[in-house]
Write a protein that holds these residues in place. Structure first.
Motif, PDB file in Angstrom:
ATOM      1  N   GLU A 133       0.833  -1.197   0.000  1.00  0.00           N
ATOM      2  CA  GLU A 133       0.000   0.000   0.000  1.00  0.00           C
ATOM      3  C   GLU A 133       0.868   1.249   0.000  1.00  0.00           C
ATOM      4  OE1 GLU A 133      -3.656   0.249   2.861  1.00  0.00           O
ATOM      5  OE2 GLU A 133      -3.648  -1.380   1.376  1.00  0.00           O
ATOM      6  N   LEU A 155       2.358   1.769  -3.220  1.00  0.00           N
ATOM      7  CA  LEU A 155       1.338   2.243  -4.163  1.00  0.00           C
ATOM      8  C   LEU A 155       1.137   3.739  -4.023  1.00  0.00           C
ATOM      9  CD1 LEU A 155      -0.292   0.399  -6.073  1.00  0.00           C
ATOM     10  CD2 LEU A 155      -2.233   0.768  -4.530  1.00  0.00           C
ATOM     11  N   GLN A 156       1.011   4.131  -2.766  1.00  0.00           N
ATOM     12  CA  GLN A 156       0.801   5.544  -2.456  1.00  0.00           C
ATOM     13  C   GLN A 156       1.938   6.379  -3.021  1.00  0.00           C
ATOM     14  OE1 GLN A 156      -1.940   5.789  -0.558  1.00  0.00           O
ATOM     15  NE2 GLN A 156      -2.026   8.012  -0.758  1.00  0.00           N
ATOM     16  N   ASN A 163       3.971   5.611  -5.321  1.00  0.00           N
ATOM     17  CA  ASN A 163       3.932   5.600  -6.784  1.00  0.00           C
ATOM     18  C   ASN A 163       2.940   6.621  -7.308  1.00  0.00           C
ATOM     19  OD1 ASN A 163       5.844   3.733  -7.037  1.00  0.00           O
ATOM     20  ND2 ASN A 163       4.492   2.015  -7.520  1.00  0.00           N
ATOM     21  N   LYS A 164       1.802   6.655  -6.619  1.00  0.00           N
ATOM     22  CA  LYS A 164       0.745   7.586  -7.030  1.00  0.00           C
ATOM     23  C   LYS A 164       1.244   9.015  -7.000  1.00  0.00           C
ATOM     24  CE  LYS A 164      -3.992   6.170  -6.107  1.00  0.00           C
ATOM     25  NZ  LYS A 164      -4.910   5.977  -4.945  1.00  0.00           N
ATOM     26  N   LEU A 165       1.859   9.329  -5.854  1.00  0.00           N
ATOM     27  CA  LEU A 165       2.350  10.690  -5.668  1.00  0.00           C
ATOM     28  C   LEU A 165       3.372  11.037  -6.744  1.00  0.00           C
ATOM     29  CD1 LEU A 165       2.648  10.901  -1.809  1.00  0.00           C
ATOM     30  CD2 LEU A 165       1.070  12.136  -3.303  1.00  0.00           C
ATOM     31  N   LEU A 207       3.676   9.715  -9.558  1.00  0.00           N
ATOM     32  CA  LEU A 207       2.996   9.865 -10.843  1.00  0.00           C
ATOM     33  C   LEU A 207       2.394  11.265 -10.999  1.00  0.00           C
ATOM     34  CD1 LEU A 207       2.230   8.105 -13.316  1.00  0.00           C
ATOM     35  CD2 LEU A 207      -0.013   7.868 -12.245  1.00  0.00           C
ATOM     36  N   LYS A 208       1.735  11.686  -9.897  1.00  0.00           N
ATOM     37  CA  LYS A 208       1.096  13.003  -9.915  1.00  0.00           C
ATOM     38  C   LYS A 208       2.095  14.086 -10.224  1.00  0.00           C
ATOM     39  CE  LYS A 208      -2.724  12.307  -6.741  1.00  0.00           C
ATOM     40  NZ  LYS A 208      -3.149  12.500  -5.337  1.00  0.00           N
ATOM     41  N   GLN A 227       3.320  13.941 -13.620  1.00  0.00           N
ATOM     42  CA  GLN A 227       2.328  14.451 -14.558  1.00  0.00           C
ATOM     43  C   GLN A 227       2.305  15.993 -14.563  1.00  0.00           C
ATOM     44  OE1 GLN A 227      -1.170  12.370 -13.322  1.00  0.00           O
ATOM     45  NE2 GLN A 227      -1.094  10.970 -15.082  1.00  0.00           N
ATOM     46  N   ASP A 247      -8.642  12.849 -17.916  1.00  0.00           N
ATOM     47  CA  ASP A 247      -7.902  11.580 -17.953  1.00  0.00           C
ATOM     48  C   ASP A 247      -7.348  11.277 -19.340  1.00  0.00           C
ATOM     49  OD1 ASP A 247      -8.363  11.250 -15.349  1.00  0.00           O
ATOM     50  OD2 ASP A 247     -10.087   9.899 -15.579  1.00  0.00           O
ATOM     51  N   ASN A 281      -2.146  16.716  -0.391  1.00  0.00           N
ATOM     52  CA  ASN A 281      -2.091  16.639  -1.836  1.00  0.00           C
ATOM     53  C   ASN A 281      -1.092  17.605  -2.439  1.00  0.00           C
ATOM     54  OD1 ASN A 281      -3.857  14.674  -1.942  1.00  0.00           O
ATOM     55  ND2 ASN A 281      -5.537  15.801  -2.891  1.00  0.00           N
TER      56      ASN A 281
END
Lengths: 326, 482
Positions: free
Chosen positions: B259, B262-263, B265-267, B269-270, B273, B426, B480
């Motif tokens: 988890e 994952l978190q 990775n998400k960050l 990614l954000k 991006q 998206d 965030n």
């Protein structure tokens, strides 16, 4: 540490096991049993040899001979007897033997009424054969089956001849014997006399004594007083020889005297060895024992019936002292 | 399975067995010894009996001789009868040593009986003398018997001397054996008891230790109990439980790790991006600006060129500086005004720009360069194609939770599909027209920056114009912003 303790413990344990085991073996394996032997079915021939002089070497040899023969013949034999001429005990033994219904009795002859009574009446009534050994009792008086032993008359003669040989044809001779003259002594005496009576220059003096020590000594003294010039002594009863010589020795030297006796005394052999005796008539006691057992067994088993009434004679010979004149 | 109960039973049975064996052996042994003693005693008693019975015979006979009567005769007969009986018993005492004496003994008894009978016969015939002598004989025989008894007893003692001594030695040995046996059994039992008790308690100890470890939170050590009883079973199940717990813990940990990853990775990614989008802006903007500059320089000569270049430089600097960080709304507004100055220089009075700003709202943080692309879109779609230009309204007014920003033009508007396409953050669609990317970039950045969707909405009516509404929250969502 732990290993050490284990080893010590193991050793201790093994020792303990060993000790306990050996102890247990000792207790359980010894297997002591009462030695019970079942009664034998076959009837063995039971013989008894009875003597009144168990203590003399002569009679010991007789017993040995008898026992040896008994073993050979496979008969059972017991030697009974009294010590030191105890006649009463001897007769009792004989009585017991008769009442015990033995198959045969070999006995040292005793020339007394009660002996004759026992052998003639009682033993005969029980049907027990009696044979005399060494010392005979006349057959008519005792109803003995036979006699095994020396020819006592002949023995007397041999002694007398030896006396002549050593002393010469002249001299004074003292002969010592029992008061209750027994048959064998009589025969010896007769033998001596039969030889010596051909020599007029030889004079004989016969003295009789009892069995007691004092009696023997006093009789010897008496005789020597009666016959101060004495040259020779003959003890017809060999048991008297010791005391007689002792008494002679108290008066003078023993050496010059010619002293003779027989081998059935308790001291005979030692006296000869010491050189106090000049001659000893030796009989064959071992042979007597053997022969007596053989004969009586033969009679009982019916091989030789009847036995020779006159008796079966065994050998005799004269032994001279190493230190004697001859 | 070897249970504890079985072990205890085993121990007790071993003890019992040992005791029984020893008891049996000793009893058997005692019995044997007792029998031997009895035999010996029996022998003596029997021999003694002969003497007493023969005495009895003589006494009865004497009585009869003194006073003959049937009763007394009967007594004599009785006693001789018992003498016969005793004789039979005596025969059993025969052994190698005493055969001769015993035969004599029995014959003596016979003689006694015979003599007794003769005595009585003589007495009956009134032959007093003979009877008296026979009686004497009988009493003598009786005496012989008692003497012989003594002799036989004497022999007996000699014959059995060894045996008696053996018995004494043996009893001593037995005593010794008793002591050794006691020692041995004590040691053996101590050992067995120690062993059995250890085999029970050791697993318990091991289990206790293992339980302690578990309670201290060490789940990695395996629980092994070297036995095969209930404790071992307990240990096995305990171990299985430990393994289960261990597995569960590691599963939970794995999940948590996953988890977390994952978190992260998400960050990542954000952010990537965001950077990606921001980096897309720069070339477009530069390109547009340079385009304008070149056109203005071509039309007007150099008069106003310097002013424009200042604005462009300003913008460029702002662009470079603010790209990574959020900026306040007021800064953004200033940049927007500069941008509009540049555009005014291009379109002159064809571009009408109305601004209504509530100054209380200017402290809100927004991602840099998020308003400019929207304005640019409005300029491109509402002003540029029209011959007589267009009007753009720019309004900022506060709401309860949000600051509302409205950018409105009076162009031809756009169809609904286009609106939807623009708002679908998206889908990243590369359009040839640079402004399209710019708008969508803004939508995406706002979304990532605040962590919320629907912050931007578009209303459009064909031929009447388009208005874009932005809702800027007063507070940024925590976590965030990075």
């Amino acid at each position: 540490m732990r290993k050490k303790v284990i080893i010590i413990f193991a050793v201790f344990f093994i020792i303990l096991v060993y000790v306990t085991f050996t102890s247990a073996l000792k207790v359980f394996q010894s297997g002591i049993e009462i030695p019970v032997i079942p009664a034998e079915d076959k009837e063995e021939i039971r013989l008894v040899l009875i003597t009144q002089e168990l203590d003399t070497p002569f009679w010991r040899k007789v017993s040995k001979g008898a026992e040896a023969q008994a073993l050979k013949e496979k008969v059972s034999l017991e030697v009974w007897g009294s010590y030191g001429n105890n006649k009463e005990d001897f007769l009792k033994k004989l009585d017991v033997a008769i009442h015990s219904k033995v198959d045969g009795i070999i006995v040292q002859g005793l020339d007394t009424e009660s002996f004759k009574e026992l052998s003639k009446v009682k033993a005969a009534s029980y049907g027990i054969p009696i044979i005399t050994v060494a010392n005979d009792v006349p057959m008519e008086e005792s109803l003995r089956k036979t006699y095994i032993g020396s020819d006592q008359f002949e023995a007397g003669k041999v002694v007398a001849e030896e006396l002549l040989d050593q002393m010469g044809v002249a001299g004074q001779v003292i002969i010592l014997g029992d008061q209750e003259k027994e048959y064998y002594q009589e025969r010896r005496l007769e033998g001596i006399q039969s030889v010596l009576k051909g020599y007029p220059e030889i004079s004989l003096l016969y003295g009789s004594t009892g069995d007691e020590k004092e009696q023997i000594i006093s009789t010897t003294q008496q005789l020597m007083n009666q016959l101060p010039e004495v040259d020779a002594f003959i003890a017809v009863n060999a048991n008297h020889a010791g005391l007689m010589i002792q008494e002679i020795g108290r008066r003078s030297q023993v050496e010059p005297y010619h002293i003779y006796t027989f081998d059935d005394g308790s001291e005979s052999d030692s006296l000869l060895a010491e050189g106090k005796l000049d001659g000893l008539l030796e009989q064959s006691p071992f042979r007597m024992g053997e022969e007596s057992v053989r004969r009586v067994t033969q009679w009982i088993s019916g091989e030789t019936v009847p036995l020779d009434m006159q008796g079966y004679l065994t050998g005799i010979r004269m032994i001279e002292s190493a230190g004697s004149m001859k | 399975m070897n249970t504890i109960q079985k072990k205890i039973w085993g121990l007790v049975s071993v003890v019992l067995l040992i005791m029984i064996i020893i008891w049996l052996t000793l009893t058997y042994y005692n019995q044997k010894t007792q029998e031997q003693y009895n035999d010996i005693l029996q022998r003596y008693i029997q021999m003694n009996e002969v003497t007493s019975v023969s005495d009895q015979v003589i006494m009865n006979l004497n009585n009869y001789l003194i006073e003959p009567s049937a009763a007394k005769k009967d007594q004599v007969n009785k006693s001789t009868e018992s003498l016969r009986h005793v004789k039979k018993e005596i025969n059993e005492l025969r052994n190698m040593e005493n055969t001769f004496a015993l035969t004599n003994y029995m014959n003596l008894i016979d003689s006694l009986i015979e003599t007794t009978e003769r005595t009585m016969a003589f007495r009956d015939q009134e032959e007093t003398e003979s009877s008296a002598s026979e009686f004497t004989e009988a009493s003598r025989i009786s005496k012989y018997i008692s003497e012989l008894t003594l002799t036989i007893l004497d022999n007996e003692l000699k014959t059995y001397d060894h045996f008696y001594r053996d018995i004494i030695i043996q009893s001593k040995e037995l005593k010794k054996l008793g002591i050794w046996l006691l020692l041995l059994i004590t040691v053996v039992l101590l050992f067995i008891t120690y062993w059995v008790s250890l085999s029970i308690t050791r697993p318990v100890h091991q289990l206790t230790k293992a339980a302690n470890e578990l309670s201290n939170g060490r789940f990695d050590q395996s629980i092994t109990v070297e036995s095969n009883d209930e404790i071992a079973f307990l240990a096995k199940t305990f171990n299985a439980m430990r393994i289960n717990i261990n597995r569960l813990i590691s599963e939970i940990q794995q999940k948590a790790d996953l988890e977390h990853e994952l978190q992260e990775n998400k960050l990542l990614l954000k952010e990537s991006q965001l950077r990606n989008l921001q980096s897309q802006i720069n070339p477009h903007f530069l390109f547009n600006t340079l385009n304008i500059l070149s056109k203005k320089a071509y039309l007007d000569g150099a008069e106003e060129t310097s002013d424009l270049i200042v604005s462009v430089a300003e913008l460029l600097r702002y662009n470079l500086k603010r790209l990574d960080h959020p900026v306040t709304l007021s800064e953004e507004v200033i940049v927007l005004k500069q941008y509009m100055d540049i555009q005014k220089a291009r379109f002159t009075d064809r571009l009408r720009f109305n601004v209504e700003i509530d100054p209380t709202c200017l402290d809100v943080l927004i991602p840099g360069l998020s308003l400019q692309p929207i304005i640019e879109n409005a300029v491109i779609h509402a002003v540029e194609p029209e011959e007589d230009g267009g009007t753009i309204w720019f309004r900022i007014h506060p709401g309860k939770d949000f600051v509302f920003i409205e950018i409105k033009d009076d162009g031809k508007g756009m169809p609904l599909e286009k609106i939807n396409r623009l708002l679908e953050s998206d889908r990243i669609e590369i359009e040839k027209h640079s402004s399209g990317i710019g708008f969508r970039n803004v939508v995406k950045r706002l979304q990532l920056f605040y962590g919320k969707k629907n912050l931007i909405s578009i209303e459009s009516e064909e031929g009447k114009g388009t208005s874009v509404h932005l809702k800027i929250p007063y507070k940024q969502e925590e976590g965030n912003h990075d």
